[in-house]
Design a protein around this motif. Structure first.
Motif, PDB file in Angstrom:
ATOM      1  N   CYS A  14       0.858  -1.189   0.000  1.00  0.00           N
ATOM      2  CA  CYS A  14       0.000   0.000   0.000  1.00  0.00           C
ATOM      3  C   CYS A  14       0.892   1.235   0.000  1.00  0.00           C
ATOM      4  O   CYS A  14       1.627   1.471   0.961  1.00  0.00           O
ATOM      5  CB  CYS A  14      -0.895   0.031   1.233  1.00  0.00           C
ATOM      6  N   GLY A  15       0.800   2.004  -1.062  1.00  0.00           N
ATOM      7  CA  GLY A  15       1.664   3.175  -1.140  1.00  0.00           C
ATOM      8  C   GLY A  15       3.117   2.749  -1.093  1.00  0.00           C
ATOM      9  O   GLY A  15       3.570   1.958  -1.902  1.00  0.00           O
ATOM     10  N   PHE A  16       3.858   3.262  -0.094  1.00  0.00           N
ATOM     11  CA  PHE A  16       5.269   2.939   0.047  1.00  0.00           C
ATOM     12  C   PHE A  16       5.539   1.839   1.067  1.00  0.00           C
ATOM     13  O   PHE A  16       6.685   1.511   1.327  1.00  0.00           O
ATOM     14  CB  PHE A  16       6.054   4.203   0.436  1.00  0.00           C
ATOM     15  N   SER A  17       4.493   1.284   1.658  1.00  0.00           N
ATOM     16  CA  SER A  17       4.711   0.262   2.697  1.00  0.00           C
ATOM     17  C   SER A  17       4.268  -1.124   2.214  1.00  0.00           C
ATOM     18  O   SER A  17       3.355  -1.260   1.409  1.00  0.00           O
ATOM     19  CB  SER A  17       3.963   0.635   3.975  1.00  0.00           C
ATOM     20  N   THR A  18       4.955  -2.133   2.717  1.00  0.00           N
ATOM     21  CA  THR A  18       4.589  -3.518   2.455  1.00  0.00           C
ATOM     22  C   THR A  18       4.390  -4.228   3.786  1.00  0.00           C
ATOM     23  O   THR A  18       5.077  -3.919   4.769  1.00  0.00           O
ATOM     24  CB  THR A  18       5.664  -4.256   1.633  1.00  0.00           C
ATOM     25  N   GLY A  21      -6.177  -6.499   4.813  1.00  0.00           N
ATOM     26  CA  GLY A  21      -5.295  -5.338   4.864  1.00  0.00           C
ATOM     27  C   GLY A  21      -4.373  -5.336   6.078  1.00  0.00           C
ATOM     28  O   GLY A  21      -3.583  -4.428   6.243  1.00  0.00           O
ATOM     29  N   GLY A  22      -4.516  -6.354   6.941  1.00  0.00           N
ATOM     30  CA  GLY A  22      -3.702  -6.413   8.149  1.00  0.00           C
ATOM     31  C   GLY A  22      -4.166  -5.457   9.226  1.00  0.00           C
ATOM     32  O   GLY A  22      -3.466  -5.210  10.194  1.00  0.00           O
ATOM     33  N   TYR A  23      -5.375  -4.902   9.075  1.00  0.00           N
ATOM     34  CA  TYR A  23      -5.898  -3.921  10.028  1.00  0.00           C
ATOM     35  C   TYR A  23      -6.560  -4.571  11.237  1.00  0.00           C
ATOM     36  O   TYR A  23      -6.910  -3.886  12.179  1.00  0.00           O
ATOM     37  CB  TYR A  23      -6.942  -3.012   9.353  1.00  0.00           C
ATOM     38  N   GLY A  24      -6.809  -5.877  11.169  1.00  0.00           N
ATOM     39  CA  GLY A  24      -7.505  -6.554  12.254  1.00  0.00           C
ATOM     40  C   GLY A  24      -9.010  -6.538  12.111  1.00  0.00           C
ATOM     41  O   GLY A  24      -9.722  -7.222  12.815  1.00  0.00           O
ATOM     42  N   ALA A  25      -9.502  -5.761  11.173  1.00  0.00           N
ATOM     43  CA  ALA A  25     -10.953  -5.636  10.986  1.00  0.00           C
ATOM     44  C   ALA A  25     -11.478  -6.707  10.028  1.00  0.00           C
ATOM     45  O   ALA A  25     -10.722  -7.297   9.258  1.00  0.00           O
ATOM     46  CB  ALA A  25     -11.283  -4.257  10.427  1.00  0.00           C
ATOM     47  N   THR A  26     -12.770  -6.930  10.097  1.00  0.00           N
ATOM     48  CA  THR A  26     -13.448  -7.852   9.189  1.00  0.00           C
ATOM     49  C   THR A  26     -14.246  -7.034   8.184  1.00  0.00           C
ATOM     50  O   THR A  26     -15.000  -6.146   8.564  1.00  0.00           O
ATOM     51  CB  THR A  26     -14.387  -8.784   9.973  1.00  0.00           C
ATOM     52  N   ILE A  27     -14.055  -7.350   6.900  1.00  0.00           N
ATOM     53  CA  ILE A  27     -14.831  -6.681   5.865  1.00  0.00           C
ATOM     54  C   ILE A  27     -15.671  -7.714   5.124  1.00  0.00           C
ATOM     55  O   ILE A  27     -15.462  -8.918   5.253  1.00  0.00           O
ATOM     56  CB  ILE A  27     -13.947  -5.896   4.875  1.00  0.00           C
ATOM     57  N   VAL A  28     -16.619  -7.223   4.341  1.00  0.00           N
ATOM     58  CA  VAL A  28     -17.499  -8.095   3.560  1.00  0.00           C
ATOM     59  C   VAL A  28     -17.118  -7.968   2.088  1.00  0.00           C
ATOM     60  O   VAL A  28     -16.903  -6.874   1.587  1.00  0.00           O
ATOM     61  CB  VAL A  28     -18.981  -7.708   3.762  1.00  0.00           C
ATOM     62  N   ALA A  29     -17.029  -9.111   1.424  1.00  0.00           N
ATOM     63  CA  ALA A  29     -16.789  -9.149  -0.020  1.00  0.00           C
ATOM     64  C   ALA A  29     -17.900  -9.973  -0.650  1.00  0.00           C
ATOM     65  O   ALA A  29     -18.504 -10.833  -0.010  1.00  0.00           O
ATOM     66  CB  ALA A  29     -15.434  -9.776  -0.327  1.00  0.00           C
ATOM     67  N   LYS A  30     -18.170  -9.700  -1.891  1.00  0.00           N
ATOM     68  CA  LYS A  30     -19.231 -10.404  -2.608  1.00  0.00           C
ATOM     69  C   LYS A  30     -18.640 -11.070  -3.849  1.00  0.00           C
ATOM     70  O   LYS A  30     -17.846 -10.456  -4.563  1.00  0.00           O
ATOM     71  CB  LYS A  30     -20.335  -9.428  -2.996  1.00  0.00           C
ATOM     72  N   GLY A  59     -10.402  11.935   3.461  1.00  0.00           N
ATOM     73  CA  GLY A  59      -9.907  12.562   2.246  1.00  0.00           C
ATOM     74  C   GLY A  59      -8.578  12.033   1.743  1.00  0.00           C
ATOM     75  O   GLY A  59      -8.114  12.417   0.674  1.00  0.00           O
ATOM     76  N   MET A  60      -7.919  11.172   2.493  1.00  0.00           N
ATOM     77  CA  MET A  60      -6.649  10.567   2.074  1.00  0.00           C
ATOM     78  C   MET A  60      -6.945   9.213   1.455  1.00  0.00           C
ATOM     79  O   MET A  60      -7.704   8.424   2.015  1.00  0.00           O
ATOM     80  CB  MET A  60      -5.709  10.385   3.270  1.00  0.00           C
ATOM     81  N   SER A  61      -6.331   8.921   0.298  1.00  0.00           N
ATOM     82  CA  SER A  61      -6.577   7.666  -0.388  1.00  0.00           C
ATOM     83  C   SER A  61      -5.245   7.002  -0.720  1.00  0.00           C
ATOM     84  O   SER A  61      -4.273   7.684  -1.060  1.00  0.00           O
ATOM     85  CB  SER A  61      -7.368   7.916  -1.671  1.00  0.00           C
ATOM     86  N   VAL A  62      -5.194   5.671  -0.609  1.00  0.00           N
ATOM     87  CA  VAL A  62      -4.000   4.905  -0.929  1.00  0.00           C
ATOM     88  C   VAL A  62      -4.417   3.724  -1.802  1.00  0.00           C
ATOM     89  O   VAL A  62      -5.409   3.051  -1.523  1.00  0.00           O
ATOM     90  CB  VAL A  62      -3.309   4.373   0.352  1.00  0.00           C
ATOM     91  N   HIS A  63      -3.645   3.471  -2.865  1.00  0.00           N
ATOM     92  CA  HIS A  63      -3.883   2.319  -3.731  1.00  0.00           C
ATOM     93  C   HIS A  63      -3.040   1.153  -3.223  1.00  0.00           C
ATOM     94  O   HIS A  63      -1.860   1.326  -2.889  1.00  0.00           O
ATOM     95  CB  HIS A  63      -3.520   2.629  -5.187  1.00  0.00           C
ATOM     96  N   CYS A  64      -3.635  -0.031  -3.165  1.00  0.00           N
ATOM     97  CA  CYS A  64      -2.957  -1.211  -2.639  1.00  0.00           C
ATOM     98  C   CYS A  64      -3.100  -2.391  -3.612  1.00  0.00           C
ATOM     99  O   CYS A  64      -4.065  -2.468  -4.368  1.00  0.00           O
ATOM    100  CB  CYS A  64      -3.566  -1.620  -1.302  1.00  0.00           C
ATOM    101  N   SER A  65      -2.150  -3.307  -3.512  1.00  0.00           N
ATOM    102  CA  SER A  65      -2.249  -4.577  -4.228  1.00  0.00           C
ATOM    103  C   SER A  65      -1.727  -5.667  -3.303  1.00  0.00           C
ATOM    104  O   SER A  65      -0.826  -5.436  -2.502  1.00  0.00           O
ATOM    105  CB  SER A  65      -1.465  -4.540  -5.537  1.00  0.00           C
ATOM    106  N   SER A  66      -2.329  -6.848  -3.411  1.00  0.00           N
ATOM    107  CA  SER A  66      -1.996  -7.950  -2.515  1.00  0.00           C
ATOM    108  C   SER A  66      -1.968  -9.262  -3.252  1.00  0.00           C
ATOM    109  O   SER A  66      -2.697  -9.470  -4.215  1.00  0.00           O
ATOM    110  CB  SER A  66      -3.034  -8.087  -1.400  1.00  0.00           C
ATOM    111  N   MET A  67      -1.141 -10.184  -2.737  1.00  0.00           N
ATOM    112  CA  MET A  67      -1.134 -11.561  -3.185  1.00  0.00           C
ATOM    113  C   MET A  67      -1.406 -12.414  -1.955  1.00  0.00           C
ATOM    114  O   MET A  67      -0.637 -12.409  -0.997  1.00  0.00           O
ATOM    115  CB  MET A  67       0.227 -11.934  -3.775  1.00  0.00           C
ATOM    116  N   ALA A  68      -2.559 -13.106  -1.952  1.00  0.00           N
ATOM    117  CA  ALA A  68      -2.965 -13.952  -0.836  1.00  0.00           C
ATOM    118  C   ALA A  68      -2.810 -15.406  -1.237  1.00  0.00           C
ATOM    119  O   ALA A  68      -3.370 -15.828  -2.249  1.00  0.00           O
ATOM    120  CB  ALA A  68      -4.413 -13.657  -0.459  1.00  0.00           C
ATOM    121  N   LYS A  69      -2.032 -16.175  -0.467  1.00  0.00           N
ATOM    122  CA  LYS A  69      -1.777 -17.585  -0.778  1.00  0.00           C
ATOM    123  C   LYS A  69      -2.285 -18.476   0.334  1.00  0.00           C
ATOM    124  O   LYS A  69      -2.065 -18.195   1.508  1.00  0.00           O
ATOM    125  CB  LYS A  69      -0.287 -17.832  -0.979  1.00  0.00           C
ATOM    126  N   LYS A  70      -2.968 -19.583  -0.044  1.00  0.00           N
ATOM    127  CA  LYS A  70      -3.449 -20.562   0.943  1.00  0.00           C
ATOM    128  C   LYS A  70      -2.287 -21.349   1.478  1.00  0.00           C
ATOM    129  O   LYS A  70      -1.331 -21.641   0.816  1.00  0.00           O
ATOM    130  CB  LYS A  70      -4.452 -21.541   0.312  1.00  0.00           C
TER     131      LYS A  70
END
Length: 133
Positions: free
Chosen positions: A43-47, A70-79, A122-133
């Motif tokens: 995310c941005g300059f951090s990994t 995202g490593g935030y500890g929170a639970t989100i919903v995906a569809k 108002g702050m936005s960051v673009h992220c990319s992830s690779m999730a492996k089982k």
């Protein structure tokens, strides 16, 4: 001989019925996503590297819980997308962050590639992830 053929046919029909009932859970479009993943996130300059669990939320709505996304500890919903059952869409709020993006699972069902944006105050960051089982 005629009775033997009838018995064979009945046995085959019974075996077919058992096999169809055994595969019923695998018919869920959610099943392939479920499990624990090790995620490398940029995310941005951090990994970051973290563990994420994907669990079923609502099969009728094709919804999943992504625990610790995202490593935030929170639970989100995906569809799961109706147009592409190998794709997750995310438009969720977690810990004052708005997270919007998508993830696509590979053919082997072993990894998901995510691209998403997080925004907060108002702050936005673009992220990319690779999730492996």
């Amino acid at each position: 001989m005629n009775t033997l053929k009838k018995i064979k046919v009945l046995i085959l029909i019974g075996m077919l019925g058992v096999m169809l009932n055994c595969n019923r859970d695998e018919d869920s479009v959610l099943q392939k996503f479920l499990g624990e993943y090790t995620v490398n996130d940029s995310c941005g300059f951090s990994t970051t590297t973290y563990t994420m669990n994907i669990k079923e939320k609502d099969e009728n709505q094709n919804e999943l819980y992504l625990d610790n996304f995202g490593g935030y500890g929170a639970t989100i919903v995906a569809k799961v997308s109706n147009d592409n059952p190998d794709k997750l869409t995310i438009d969720s709020y977690a810990d004052n962050l708005h997270i919007v993006g998508e993830g696509t699972i590979n053919n082997e069902r072993t990894q998901i590639v995510f691209t998403y944006d997080t925004s907060n105050n108002g702050m936005s960051v673009h992220c990319s992830s690779m999730a492996k089982k």
